[in-house]
Design a protein around this motif. Structure first.
Motif, PDB file in Angstrom:
ATOM      1  N   ALA A 166      -3.190   6.627   7.468  1.00 33.63           N
ATOM      2  CA  ALA A 166      -3.465   7.738   6.551  1.00 33.63           C
ATOM      3  C   ALA A 166      -4.872   7.614   5.962  1.00 33.63           C
ATOM      4  CB  ALA A 166      -2.423   7.767   5.437  1.00 33.63           C
ATOM      5  N   LEU A 167      -5.268   6.408   5.623  1.00 34.36           N
ATOM      6  CA  LEU A 167      -6.600   6.189   5.054  1.00 34.36           C
ATOM      7  C   LEU A 167      -7.694   6.451   6.088  1.00 34.36           C
ATOM      8  CD1 LEU A 167      -5.896   2.939   3.014  1.00 34.36           C
ATOM      9  CD2 LEU A 167      -6.460   5.184   2.065  1.00 34.36           C
ATOM     10  N   GLU A 168      -7.519   5.881   7.272  1.00 35.58           N
ATOM     11  CA  GLU A 168      -8.551   6.030   8.296  1.00 35.58           C
ATOM     12  C   GLU A 168      -8.665   7.479   8.754  1.00 35.58           C
ATOM     13  OE1 GLU A 168     -10.092   3.643  12.295  1.00 35.58           O
ATOM     14  OE2 GLU A 168      -8.080   3.257  11.507  1.00 35.58           O
ATOM     15  N   ALA A 169      -7.523   8.180   8.836  1.00 37.09           N
ATOM     16  CA  ALA A 169      -7.555   9.585   9.255  1.00 37.09           C
ATOM     17  C   ALA A 169      -8.261  10.452   8.231  1.00 37.09           C
ATOM     18  CB  ALA A 169      -6.128  10.089   9.477  1.00 37.09           C
ATOM     19  N   ALA A 170      -8.240  10.035   6.961  1.00 36.46           N
ATOM     20  CA  ALA A 170      -8.904  10.797   5.902  1.00 36.46           C
ATOM     21  C   ALA A 170     -10.385  10.460   5.780  1.00 36.46           C
ATOM     22  CB  ALA A 170      -8.209  10.545   4.571  1.00 36.46           C
ATOM     23  N   GLY A 171     -10.870   9.537   6.615  1.00 39.49           N
ATOM     24  CA  GLY A 171     -12.285   9.194   6.591  1.00 39.49           C
ATOM     25  C   GLY A 171     -12.634   7.993   5.741  1.00 39.49           C
ATOM     26  N   CYS A 172     -11.617   7.325   5.172  1.00 41.29           N
ATOM     27  CA  CYS A 172     -11.887   6.102   4.422  1.00 41.29           C
ATOM     28  C   CYS A 172     -12.246   4.989   5.408  1.00 41.29           C
ATOM     29  CB  CYS A 172     -10.674   5.704   3.583  1.00 41.29           C
ATOM     30  SG  CYS A 172     -10.209   6.937   2.338  1.00 41.29           S
ATOM     31  N   ARG A 173     -13.023   4.042   4.949  1.00 42.12           N
ATOM     32  CA  ARG A 173     -13.566   3.029   5.851  1.00 42.12           C
ATOM     33  C   ARG A 173     -12.872   1.687   5.642  1.00 42.12           C
ATOM     34  NH1 ARG A 173     -19.643   2.203   4.870  1.00 42.12           N
ATOM     35  NH2 ARG A 173     -18.887   0.831   3.201  1.00 42.12           N
ATOM     36  N   PRO A 174     -12.267   1.134   6.709  1.00 43.89           N
ATOM     37  CA  PRO A 174     -11.654  -0.188   6.569  1.00 43.89           C
ATOM     38  C   PRO A 174     -12.717  -1.278   6.531  1.00 43.89           C
ATOM     39  CG  PRO A 174     -11.488   0.559   8.832  1.00 43.89           C
ATOM     40  CD  PRO A 174     -12.092   1.698   8.049  1.00 43.89           C
ATOM     41  N   ALA A 175     -12.380  -2.413   5.966  1.00 41.93           N
ATOM     42  CA  ALA A 175     -13.279  -3.560   6.016  1.00 41.93           C
ATOM     43  C   ALA A 175     -13.555  -3.891   7.480  1.00 41.93           C
ATOM     44  CB  ALA A 175     -12.646  -4.753   5.306  1.00 41.93           C
TER      45      ALA A 175
ATOM     46  N   ALA B  15      -3.782   0.894  17.431  1.00 39.67           N
ATOM     47  CA  ALA B  15      -3.389   0.083  16.283  1.00 39.67           C
ATOM     48  C   ALA B  15      -4.200   0.522  15.080  1.00 39.67           C
ATOM     49  CB  ALA B  15      -3.608  -1.403  16.564  1.00 39.67           C
ATOM     50  N   ALA B  16      -3.518   0.835  13.982  1.00 41.31           N
ATOM     51  CA  ALA B  16      -4.215   1.215  12.756  1.00 41.31           C
ATOM     52  C   ALA B  16      -5.014   0.028  12.236  1.00 41.31           C
ATOM     53  CB  ALA B  16      -3.209   1.681  11.706  1.00 41.31           C
ATOM     54  N   ARG B  17      -6.178   0.308  11.666  1.00 44.42           N
ATOM     55  CA  ARG B  17      -7.032  -0.757  11.152  1.00 44.42           C
ATOM     56  C   ARG B  17      -6.740  -0.964   9.670  1.00 44.42           C
ATOM     57  NH1 ARG B  17     -12.733   0.474  14.367  1.00 44.42           N
ATOM     58  NH2 ARG B  17     -11.988  -0.321  16.375  1.00 44.42           N
ATOM     59  N   THR B  18      -6.215  -2.122   9.346  1.00 42.23           N
ATOM     60  CA  THR B  18      -5.839  -2.435   7.979  1.00 42.23           C
ATOM     61  C   THR B  18      -6.991  -3.070   7.201  1.00 42.23           C
ATOM     62  OG1 THR B  18      -5.062  -4.664   8.526  1.00 42.23           O
ATOM     63  CG2 THR B  18      -3.483  -2.853   8.775  1.00 42.23           C
ATOM     64  N   GLY B  19      -8.050  -3.486   7.878  1.00 43.53           N
ATOM     65  CA  GLY B  19      -9.140  -4.180   7.210  1.00 43.53           C
ATOM     66  C   GLY B  19      -8.876  -5.659   7.015  1.00 43.53           C
ATOM     67  N   ASP B  20      -7.730  -6.135   7.433  1.00 44.73           N
ATOM     68  CA  ASP B  20      -7.372  -7.541   7.289  1.00 44.73           C
ATOM     69  C   ASP B  20      -6.660  -8.007   8.557  1.00 44.73           C
ATOM     70  OD1 ASP B  20      -7.105  -9.973   5.684  1.00 44.73           O
ATOM     71  OD2 ASP B  20      -4.952  -9.528   5.689  1.00 44.73           O
ATOM     72  N   PRO B  21      -7.402  -8.643   9.479  1.00 42.37           N
ATOM     73  CA  PRO B  21      -8.803  -9.086   9.389  1.00 42.37           C
ATOM     74  C   PRO B  21      -9.773  -7.916   9.578  1.00 42.37           C
ATOM     75  CG  PRO B  21      -7.924  -9.608  11.533  1.00 42.37           C
ATOM     76  CD  PRO B  21      -6.768  -9.053  10.742  1.00 42.37           C
ATOM     77  N   PRO B  22     -11.066  -8.139   9.252  1.00 44.75           N
ATOM     78  CA  PRO B  22     -12.057  -7.065   9.416  1.00 44.75           C
ATOM     79  C   PRO B  22     -12.091  -6.551  10.847  1.00 44.75           C
ATOM     80  CG  PRO B  22     -12.970  -8.864   8.130  1.00 44.75           C
ATOM     81  CD  PRO B  22     -11.653  -9.346   8.657  1.00 44.75           C
ATOM     82  N   ALA B  23     -12.228  -5.225  10.968  1.00 44.87           N
ATOM     83  CA  ALA B  23     -12.214  -4.579  12.279  1.00 44.87           C
ATOM     84  C   ALA B  23     -13.625  -4.486  12.839  1.00 44.87           C
ATOM     85  CB  ALA B  23     -11.628  -3.179  12.135  1.00 44.87           C
ATOM     86  N   PRO B  24     -13.754  -4.211  14.141  1.00 46.67           N
ATOM     87  CA  PRO B  24     -15.088  -3.932  14.696  1.00 46.67           C
ATOM     88  C   PRO B  24     -15.671  -2.668  14.082  1.00 46.67           C
ATOM     89  CG  PRO B  24     -13.456  -4.317  16.425  1.00 46.67           C
ATOM     90  CD  PRO B  24     -12.702  -4.175  15.157  1.00 46.67           C
ATOM     91  N   ALA B  25     -16.959  -2.486  14.247  1.00 46.02           N
ATOM     92  CA  ALA B  25     -17.620  -1.283  13.725  1.00 46.02           C
ATOM     93  C   ALA B  25     -17.022  -0.036  14.373  1.00 46.02           C
ATOM     94  CB  ALA B  25     -19.113  -1.356  13.983  1.00 46.02           C
TER      95      ALA B  25
ATOM     96  N   ALA C 284      -6.750  10.098  -0.756  1.00 45.30           N
ATOM     97  CA  ALA C 284      -6.328  10.248   0.640  1.00 45.30           C
ATOM     98  C   ALA C 284      -4.844   9.972   0.800  1.00 45.30           C
ATOM     99  CB  ALA C 284      -7.140   9.301   1.529  1.00 45.30           C
ATOM    100  N   LEU C 285      -4.345   8.944   0.134  1.00 44.26           N
ATOM    101  CA  LEU C 285      -2.927   8.613   0.249  1.00 44.26           C
ATOM    102  C   LEU C 285      -2.051   9.670  -0.407  1.00 44.26           C
ATOM    103  CD1 LEU C 285      -3.095   4.758  -0.358  1.00 44.26           C
ATOM    104  CD2 LEU C 285      -2.411   5.907   1.752  1.00 44.26           C
ATOM    105  N   VAL C 286      -2.463  10.163  -1.572  1.00 46.51           N
ATOM    106  CA  VAL C 286      -1.694  11.222  -2.235  1.00 46.51           C
ATOM    107  C   VAL C 286      -1.632  12.461  -1.343  1.00 46.51           C
ATOM    108  CG1 VAL C 286      -1.676  12.812  -4.189  1.00 46.51           C
ATOM    109  CG2 VAL C 286      -2.107  10.380  -4.571  1.00 46.51           C
ATOM    110  N   ALA C 287      -2.758  12.820  -0.728  1.00 47.25           N
ATOM    111  CA  ALA C 287      -2.783  13.986   0.167  1.00 47.25           C
ATOM    112  C   ALA C 287      -1.891  13.778   1.379  1.00 47.25           C
ATOM    113  CB  ALA C 287      -4.215  14.273   0.604  1.00 47.25           C
ATOM    114  N   ALA C 288      -1.686  12.503   1.769  1.00 45.87           N
ATOM    115  CA  ALA C 288      -0.848  12.201   2.931  1.00 45.87           C
ATOM    116  C   ALA C 288       0.619  12.026   2.564  1.00 45.87           C
ATOM    117  CB  ALA C 288      -1.362  10.933   3.617  1.00 45.87           C
ATOM    118  N   GLY C 289       0.971  12.248   1.280  1.00 50.36           N
ATOM    119  CA  GLY C 289       2.372  12.170   0.891  1.00 50.36           C
ATOM    120  C   GLY C 289       2.789  10.854   0.269  1.00 50.36           C
ATOM    121  N   TRP C 290       1.818  10.043  -0.149  1.00 54.71           N
ATOM    122  CA  TRP C 290       2.130   8.782  -0.811  1.00 54.71           C
ATOM    123  C   TRP C 290       1.935   8.933  -2.315  1.00 54.71           C
ATOM    124  CZ3 TRP C 290       2.571   3.736   1.843  1.00 54.71           C
ATOM    125  CH2 TRP C 290       2.671   3.872   3.239  1.00 54.71           C
ATOM    126  N   GLN C 291       2.563   8.056  -3.076  1.00 57.30           N
ATOM    127  CA  GLN C 291       2.301   8.000  -4.506  1.00 57.30           C
ATOM    128  C   GLN C 291       1.578   6.689  -4.800  1.00 57.30           C
ATOM    129  OE1 GLN C 291       6.210   8.580  -6.042  1.00 57.30           O
ATOM    130  NE2 GLN C 291       6.915   6.499  -5.605  1.00 57.30           N
TER     131      GLN C 291
END
Length: 221
Positions: A150-159, A93-103, A193-200
């Motif tokens: 896309a965010l998590e795969a690029a190394g961005c950190r979810p809440a 399951a992708a981590r959306t940060g809402d609710p906060p995910a485990p470390a 990260a999103l632009v690199a993954a094909g998002w605008q």
């Protein structure tokens, strides 16, 4: 479809990879799903079977509500409350940060890499000319988990329980999500990260809190 799938076939469909729709089973079982129009054979070796659009729709259809039960001397539903089944163990399951995910940890990073590679393969299979540089139909139908992956795969950190990070939320717009990140530099990293993954993306200001956020949607071309 010539006939409804059996209970065993429904279990195979439910167990398909949540991102790519790749099926596992015996040759006979998988060929039967292909004949029913619920799966297709990948044209490249090893010719794995994947859920067809009809198979995806069948898996995502809401389950029928169970009939109410009557307890001894009580009204319907008092003997046994009906509850939604728990998610199958081991399902990504992708981590959306809402609710906060485990470390985060090494095992999670491996899961994210595998899921992202699976999503790229799904793009190659379903986009015209096998394009992997822009989102596919699955992502347009699952905007929040697609953007979060896309965010998590690029190394961005979810809440998370360990600190602040991005949060991916739905919006009233049919093909857009909102990405909130309290740190301005990390918000720019999310946009990249999103632009690199094909998002605008576009950066906006929340009227009440005056905080900045991204509005992101899958690129069509």
């Amino acid at each position: 479809m010539a006939r409804p799938p059996s209970a065993a076939q429904l279990r195979l469909i439910e167990a398909a990879d949540p991102l790519t729709g790749r099926l596992k089973g015996t040759e006979r079982q998988l060929d039967a799903l292909v004949r029913l129009g619920l799966a297709f054979v990948h044209p490249r070796p090893p010719h794995d079977r994947y859920l067809s659009p009809a198979g995806h729709r069948l898996r995502e259809a809401p389950a029928p509500e169970p009939a109410p039960t009557t307890g001894p001397g009580g009204p319907p539903g008092t003997a046994a409350e009906s509850t939604a089944p728990a998610a199958a163990p081991g399902v990504f399951a992708a981590r959306t940060g809402d609710p906060p995910a485990p470390a985060d940890g090494p095992a999670r990073r491996h899961e994210v890499r595998t899921a992202w590679q699976g999503l790229l393969e799904l793009r190659r299979m379903t986009n015209p000319a096998g394009e992997a540089n822009r989102p596919c139909g699955w992502e347009r139908a699952h905007l929040i988990p697609a953007a979060a992956l896309a965010l998590e795969a690029a190394g961005c950190r979810p809440a998370s329980t360990a600190g602040e990070g991005y949060r991916v939320l739905g919006t009233p717009q049919p093909e857009a999500v909102a990405v909130h990140e309290p740190d301005a530099e990390r918000l720019r990293s999310c946009a990249e990260a999103l632009v690199a993954a094909g998002w605008q993306t576009g950066e906006h200001t929340e009227p009440r809190r005056r905080s900045r956020y991204l509005l992101a949607s899958p690129r069509r071309s």
